[in-house]
Scaffold this motif. Structure first.
Motif, PDB file in Angstrom:
ATOM      1  N   ALA A 268     -11.036  30.440   4.812  1.00 13.65           N
ATOM      2  CA  ALA A 268      -9.619  30.259   5.112  1.00 13.65           C
ATOM      3  C   ALA A 268      -9.436  29.585   6.475  1.00 13.65           C
ATOM      4  CB  ALA A 268      -8.907  31.607   5.090  1.00 13.65           C
ATOM      5  N   ILE A 269     -10.271  29.955   7.436  1.00 12.03           N
ATOM      6  CA  ILE A 269     -10.235  29.307   8.752  1.00 12.03           C
ATOM      7  C   ILE A 269     -10.568  27.829   8.623  1.00 12.03           C
ATOM      8  CG2 ILE A 269     -11.403  29.178  10.992  1.00 12.03           C
ATOM      9  CD1 ILE A 269     -11.679  32.205  10.923  1.00 12.03           C
ATOM     10  N   ASP A 270     -11.577  27.529   7.812  1.00 11.22           N
ATOM     11  CA  ASP A 270     -12.025  26.149   7.646  1.00 11.22           C
ATOM     12  C   ASP A 270     -10.934  25.257   7.052  1.00 11.22           C
ATOM     13  OD1 ASP A 270     -14.462  26.835   8.703  1.00 11.22           O
ATOM     14  OD2 ASP A 270     -15.463  27.046   6.758  1.00 11.22           O
ATOM     15  N   VAL A 271     -10.122  25.803   6.143  1.00 13.56           N
ATOM     16  CA  VAL A 271      -9.026  25.028   5.548  1.00 13.56           C
ATOM     17  C   VAL A 271      -8.024  24.610   6.623  1.00 13.56           C
ATOM     18  CG1 VAL A 271      -7.009  25.158   4.025  1.00 13.56           C
ATOM     19  CG2 VAL A 271      -9.221  25.994   3.230  1.00 13.56           C
ATOM     20  N   ILE A 272      -7.650  25.554   7.474  1.00 11.66           N
ATOM     21  CA  ILE A 272      -6.680  25.243   8.535  1.00 11.66           C
ATOM     22  C   ILE A 272      -7.274  24.262   9.533  1.00 11.66           C
ATOM     23  CG2 ILE A 272      -5.345  26.224  10.443  1.00 11.66           C
ATOM     24  CD1 ILE A 272      -5.039  28.752   8.778  1.00 11.66           C
ATOM     25  N   LYS A 273      -8.539  24.422   9.873  1.00  8.03           N
ATOM     26  CA  LYS A 273      -9.195  23.486  10.794  1.00  8.03           C
ATOM     27  C   LYS A 273      -9.232  22.077  10.193  1.00  8.03           C
ATOM     28  CE  LYS A 273     -13.075  24.775  12.678  1.00  8.03           C
ATOM     29  NZ  LYS A 273     -14.423  25.385  12.775  1.00  8.03           N
ATOM     30  N   PHE A 274      -9.505  21.995   8.898  1.00  9.23           N
ATOM     31  CA  PHE A 274      -9.556  20.690   8.226  1.00  9.23           C
ATOM     32  C   PHE A 274      -8.191  20.014   8.252  1.00  9.23           C
ATOM     33  CE2 PHE A 274      -9.146  18.071   4.382  1.00  9.23           C
ATOM     34  CZ  PHE A 274     -10.215  17.204   4.555  1.00  9.23           C
ATOM     35  N   HIS A 275      -7.127  20.752   7.912  1.00  5.18           N
ATOM     36  CA  HIS A 275      -5.782  20.191   7.951  1.00  5.18           C
ATOM     37  C   HIS A 275      -5.406  19.772   9.375  1.00  5.18           C
ATOM     38  CE1 HIS A 275      -5.214  21.024   3.833  1.00  5.18           C
ATOM     39  NE2 HIS A 275      -4.662  22.222   3.901  1.00  5.18           N
ATOM     40  N   SER A 276      -5.812  20.568  10.343  1.00  6.30           N
ATOM     41  CA  SER A 276      -5.425  20.307  11.738  1.00  6.30           C
ATOM     42  C   SER A 276      -5.998  18.999  12.263  1.00  6.30           C
ATOM     43  CB  SER A 276      -5.884  21.462  12.635  1.00  6.30           C
ATOM     44  OG  SER A 276      -5.262  22.669  12.274  1.00  6.30           O
TER      45      SER A 276
ATOM     46  N   TYR B  98       9.269  37.046   8.587  1.00  5.29           N
ATOM     47  CA  TYR B  98      10.438  36.460   9.237  1.00  5.29           C
ATOM     48  C   TYR B  98      11.167  37.481  10.109  1.00  5.29           C
ATOM     49  CZ  TYR B  98       9.763  32.214   6.561  1.00  5.29           C
ATOM     50  OH  TYR B  98       9.232  31.066   6.059  1.00  5.29           O
ATOM     51  N   GLU B  99      11.056  38.752   9.774  1.00  4.87           N
ATOM     52  CA  GLU B  99      11.642  39.780  10.623  1.00  4.87           C
ATOM     53  C   GLU B  99      10.935  39.864  11.973  1.00  4.87           C
ATOM     54  OE1 GLU B  99      11.500  43.307   8.280  1.00  4.87           O
ATOM     55  OE2 GLU B  99      13.372  42.867   7.223  1.00  4.87           O
ATOM     56  N   HIS B 100       9.707  39.370  12.022  1.00  8.65           N
ATOM     57  CA  HIS B 100       8.960  39.323  13.278  1.00  8.65           C
ATOM     58  C   HIS B 100       9.133  37.969  13.975  1.00  8.65           C
ATOM     59  CE1 HIS B 100       7.056  42.870  11.555  1.00  8.65           C
ATOM     60  NE2 HIS B 100       6.553  43.127  12.738  1.00  8.65           N
ATOM     61  N   ASN B 101      10.100  37.174  13.490  1.00  9.87           N
ATOM     62  CA  ASN B 101      10.440  35.904  14.131  1.00  9.87           C
ATOM     63  C   ASN B 101       9.277  34.918  14.152  1.00  9.87           C
ATOM     64  OD1 ASN B 101      12.391  34.246  15.315  1.00  9.87           O
ATOM     65  ND2 ASN B 101      11.704  34.760  17.387  1.00  9.87           N
ATOM     66  N   VAL B 102       8.492  34.898  13.072  1.00 12.08           N
ATOM     67  CA  VAL B 102       7.417  33.911  12.994  1.00 12.08           C
ATOM     68  C   VAL B 102       8.016  32.548  12.665  1.00 12.08           C
ATOM     69  CG1 VAL B 102       5.781  35.663  12.219  1.00 12.08           C
ATOM     70  CG2 VAL B 102       6.975  34.263  10.520  1.00 12.08           C
ATOM     71  N   ILE B 103       7.260  31.497  12.966  1.00  4.77           N
ATOM     72  CA  ILE B 103       7.755  30.139  12.731  1.00  4.77           C
ATOM     73  C   ILE B 103       7.780  29.812  11.247  1.00  4.77           C
ATOM     74  CG2 ILE B 103       7.167  27.687  13.021  1.00  4.77           C
ATOM     75  CD1 ILE B 103       6.302  28.346  15.858  1.00  4.77           C
ATOM     76  N   ASP B 104       6.727  30.201  10.542  1.00  8.12           N
ATOM     77  CA  ASP B 104       6.666  29.897   9.109  1.00  8.12           C
ATOM     78  C   ASP B 104       5.676  30.832   8.438  1.00  8.12           C
ATOM     79  OD1 ASP B 104       7.181  28.643   6.689  1.00  8.12           O
ATOM     80  OD2 ASP B 104       6.971  26.623   7.488  1.00  8.12           O
ATOM     81  N   TYR B 105       5.662  30.751   7.103  1.00  6.54           N
ATOM     82  CA  TYR B 105       4.867  31.644   6.272  1.00  6.54           C
ATOM     83  C   TYR B 105       4.171  30.772   5.236  1.00  6.54           C
ATOM     84  CZ  TYR B 105       4.127  35.523   2.915  1.00  6.54           C
ATOM     85  OH  TYR B 105       3.597  36.445   2.052  1.00  6.54           O
ATOM     86  N   LEU B 106       2.845  30.648   5.337  1.00  5.02           N
ATOM     87  CA  LEU B 106       2.086  29.782   4.441  1.00  5.02           C
ATOM     88  C   LEU B 106       1.354  30.615   3.400  1.00  5.02           C
ATOM     89  CD1 LEU B 106       0.561  27.240   6.994  1.00  5.02           C
ATOM     90  CD2 LEU B 106       2.562  26.937   5.520  1.00  5.02           C
ATOM     91  N   LEU B 107       1.581  30.270   2.152  1.00  4.84           N
ATOM     92  CA  LEU B 107       0.946  30.985   1.045  1.00  4.84           C
ATOM     93  C   LEU B 107      -0.346  30.273   0.654  1.00  4.84           C
ATOM     94  CD1 LEU B 107       1.468  33.405  -0.885  1.00  4.84           C
ATOM     95  CD2 LEU B 107       2.487  31.760  -2.478  1.00  4.84           C
ATOM     96  N   LYS B 108      -1.437  31.023   0.620  1.00  4.28           N
ATOM     97  CA  LYS B 108      -2.726  30.465   0.223  1.00  4.28           C
ATOM     98  C   LYS B 108      -2.766  30.214  -1.282  1.00  4.28           C
ATOM     99  CE  LYS B 108      -5.127  33.082   3.855  1.00  4.28           C
ATOM    100  NZ  LYS B 108      -6.143  34.099   4.138  1.00  4.28           N
ATOM    101  N   PRO B 109      -3.458  29.187  -1.742  1.00  6.36           N
ATOM    102  CA  PRO B 109      -4.130  28.129  -0.977  1.00  6.36           C
ATOM    103  C   PRO B 109      -3.111  27.197  -0.309  1.00  6.36           C
ATOM    104  CG  PRO B 109      -4.222  27.604  -3.309  1.00  6.36           C
ATOM    105  CD  PRO B 109      -3.614  28.984  -3.197  1.00  6.36           C
ATOM    106  N   ILE B 110      -3.396  26.788   0.906  1.00  5.26           N
ATOM    107  CA  ILE B 110      -2.442  26.037   1.716  1.00  5.26           C
ATOM    108  C   ILE B 110      -2.639  24.542   1.516  1.00  5.26           C
ATOM    109  CG2 ILE B 110      -1.635  25.602   4.064  1.00  5.26           C
ATOM    110  CD1 ILE B 110      -2.821  28.384   4.797  1.00  5.26           C
TER     111      ILE B 110
ATOM    112  N   PHE C 156       1.418  22.583   5.045  1.00  6.60           N
ATOM    113  CA  PHE C 156       0.904  22.803   6.393  1.00  6.60           C
ATOM    114  C   PHE C 156       1.626  21.894   7.396  1.00  6.60           C
ATOM    115  CE2 PHE C 156      -2.098  21.845   9.835  1.00  6.60           C
ATOM    116  CZ  PHE C 156      -2.473  23.123  10.235  1.00  6.60           C
ATOM    117  N   LEU C 157       1.818  20.634   7.026  1.00  8.12           N
ATOM    118  CA  LEU C 157       2.496  19.682   7.904  1.00  8.12           C
ATOM    119  C   LEU C 157       3.927  20.119   8.183  1.00  8.12           C
ATOM    120  CD1 LEU C 157       2.506  17.024   9.449  1.00  8.12           C
ATOM    121  CD2 LEU C 157       3.066  15.847   7.312  1.00  8.12           C
TER     122      LEU C 157
END
Length: 248
Positions: free
Chosen positions: A13-21, A89-101, A106-107
């Motif tokens: 899961a970390i690798d997917v986000i790193k790849f998109h980034s 969203y109650e914790h004021n996060v910027i967004d919520y990404l559902l896997k697989p992303i 992501f953009l």
């Protein structure tokens, strides 16, 4: 530049986000962690603007981790479970990404993050815009700076979602704009810059040749010519060529 931390108990899961980034020029992944406890030390020793965090982890949940950080960073939640979106969203996060992303989703999320972390707050009066049009350069807002680029340095502009990439002799500069913004604002002089495809604006001065439905700025840079833009190109080139348009 947005400094990022990725927290997930699964390396894949970390690798997917790193790849998109890697495809987002304003993201800088400076650390990753397989556990939230280890990650707490990271955010207290390094400047972290944005954290991608999984909700379900064995040591500490992502939501509990957010509470412990006391607003030091912004968050984008990542999870395989839809039912936790409201909690996020109650914790004021910027967004919520559902896997697989997906990259498109992501953009969208990181665009929101950039708007929140580094809002565009540079008002430009019409008189200033008009004055700039008489000059031979523009300023491009890219990352956290204003980059001066001369018209003569611009090769082509390419659309990338809500962003455009200015490809120049100095390098590539990505800005939060779209093609319509550029055309409506008329920042690029129409006598030398022409839209030739829904995703491309080119400098007429940089054209080497046109062949087979492509415009070549050099032998290694073919730009597709859209059918709806052909007549505009022939008209623009008509005064600069000794050949008849009928040849095409």
């Amino acid at each position: 530049m947005i400094n990022c931390l990725i927290i997930d108990d699964e390396q894949a899961a970390i690798d997917v986000i790193k790849f998109h980034s890697k495809s987002i020029p304003f993201l800088n992944v400076i650390a990753e962690s397989l556990g939230p406890v280890e990650a707490l030390e990271i955010i207290y020793t390094q400047k972290i603007d944005l954290i991608f965090i999984d909700i379900h982890m064995p040591e500490l949940s992502g939501l509990d981790f957010i509470k412990l950080t006391k607003g030091r960073s912004k968050f984008i939640l990542t999870t395989a479970y839809k039912q936790y979106a409201l909690d996020g969203y109650e914790h004021n996060v910027i967004d919520y990404l559902l896997k697989p992303i997906s990259f498109e989703r992501f953009l969208q999320a990181v665009q929101k993050a950039q708007d929140i972390l580094f809002p565009v707050a540079i008002p430009v009066e019409n008189t200033t815009v008009n004055a700039m049009k008489t000059k031979d350069f523009i300023f491009i807002k890219t990352d956290n700076r204003m980059q001066k680029v001369f018209f003569s340095e611009i090769l082509f502009v390419e659309a990338l979602g809500n962003y455009v990439t200015f490809n120049t002799t100095k390098g590539r500069f990505v800005s939060l704009l779209n093609m319509k913004d550029l055309e409506d604002d008329e920042s690029l002089p129409h006598d030398n810059f022409l839209r030739v495809h829904r995703s491309f604006i080119i400098s007429l001065d940089k054209i080497e040749y046109v062949e087979g439905g492509y415009i070549y700025l050099d032998k290694d840079t073919p730009i597709p010519l859209g059918d709806t833009y052909k007549s505009q190109l022939w008209t623009a080139l008509d005064s600069r060529t000794i050949l008849s348009k009928k040849s095409y």
